[in-house]
Design a protein around this motif. Structure first.
Motif, short mmCIF file in Angstrom:
data_model
loop_
_atom_site.label_atom_id
_atom_site.label_comp_id
_atom_site.label_asym_id
_atom_site.label_seq_id
_atom_site.Cartn_x
_atom_site.Cartn_y
_atom_site.Cartn_z
N TYR A 104 2.87 -0.11 -4.33
CA TYR A 104 1.89 0.41 -3.37
C TYR A 104 1.63 1.88 -3.66
O TYR A 104 2.44 2.57 -4.28
N ILE A 119 -0.35 5.29 -1.59
CA ILE A 119 -1.05 5.85 -0.42
C ILE A 119 -1.68 7.17 -0.85
O ILE A 119 -1.01 8.00 -1.47
N GLY A 162 -4.51 -4.01 1.52
CA GLY A 162 -4.27 -2.67 2.03
C GLY A 162 -5.04 -2.36 3.30
O GLY A 162 -5.58 -3.26 3.95
N GLN A 209 -5.63 5.88 2.71
CA GLN A 209 -5.64 4.48 2.31
C GLN A 209 -4.32 4.10 1.67
O GLN A 209 -3.73 4.87 0.91
N LEU A 210 -3.86 2.90 2.02
CA LEU A 210 -2.73 2.27 1.35
C LEU A 210 -3.29 1.09 0.59
O LEU A 210 -4.01 0.26 1.17
N GLU A 257 -2.05 -2.02 -2.28
CA GLU A 257 -0.85 -2.65 -2.79
C GLU A 257 -1.19 -3.85 -3.66
O GLU A 257 -2.20 -4.52 -3.43
N LYS A 291 -2.59 12.11 -3.84
CA LYS A 291 -1.64 11.00 -3.77
C LYS A 291 -0.52 11.44 -2.85
O LYS A 291 0.09 12.48 -3.05
N GLU A 329 3.83 6.74 -3.59
CA GLU A 329 3.73 5.50 -4.34
C GLU A 329 5.14 4.96 -4.52
O GLU A 329 6.11 5.72 -4.49
N HIS A 364 10.47 5.72 1.22
CA HIS A 364 10.35 4.27 1.34
C HIS A 364 11.37 3.68 0.37
O HIS A 364 11.18 3.75 -0.83
N HIS A 413 10.93 2.41 6.32
CA HIS A 413 9.56 2.83 6.06
C HIS A 413 9.32 4.28 6.46
O HIS A 413 9.91 4.79 7.39
N LEU A 431 3.56 4.88 6.83
CA LEU A 431 3.41 3.43 6.73
C LEU A 431 3.50 2.81 8.12
O LEU A 431 2.72 1.91 8.46
#
Length: 140
Positions: free
Chosen positions: A4, A6, A38, A49-50, A52, A76, A79, A118, A127, A131
């Motif tokens: 993933y 983000i 996502g 935005q996420l 995956e 970013k 990740e 994470h 998390h 998230l």
């Protein structure tokens, strides 16, 4: 393991609601074909935005987004890998945040990357606050 990523960005151009809906429709179609899922949160020209899926596919998508003239100030945030998808039923969930939600959500995004964690430890997920916020907003 599912990869993933983000990120946050700002729109470089003014975008109407209809244009945003068109972008979402195309993204959802492409994401289904590439097995990407996502969530996209939006407030006054700002995105978080996420995404995956398979690592190479997600990194290629992020590179495409990074080179898209419609985005600027791309950053970013995080990740990594998870044992399963967080948004398995959403080719691209979308949440248009209210001013109140944005203030609450913005407070959940730690700027220090060391604070954002994470980890998958023996199958148990811990998390990051971001998230958790993304998951909560899609459930509302």
């Amino acid at each position: 393991m599912i990869y993933y990523l983000i990120y946050s960005s700002t729109m470089s151009l003014n975008c109407t609601e209809q244009e945003l809906e068109n972008i979402l429709a195309v993204s959802r179609k492409n994401n289904v074909q590439k097995n990407i899922t996502g969530i996209l949160a939006y407030y006054k020209g700002n995105f978080i935005q996420l995404i995956e899926g398979e690592q190479e596919v997600i990194r290629n998508l992020y590179n495409t987004i990074s080179n898209d003239f419609r985005h600027c100030f791309i950053e970013k945030i995080l990740e990594g890998y998870a044992s399963e998808k967080q948004f398995p039923n959403w080719s691209m969930a979308f949440k248009h945040l209210s001013p109140e939600e944005y203030r609450e959500f913005n407070g959940k995004i730690p700027l220090d990357i060391n604070v954002i964690t994470h980890h998958v430890i023996s199958g148990e997920k811990k998390h990051s606050p971001i998230l958790a916020a993304l998951k909560r907003f899609i459930s509302n």
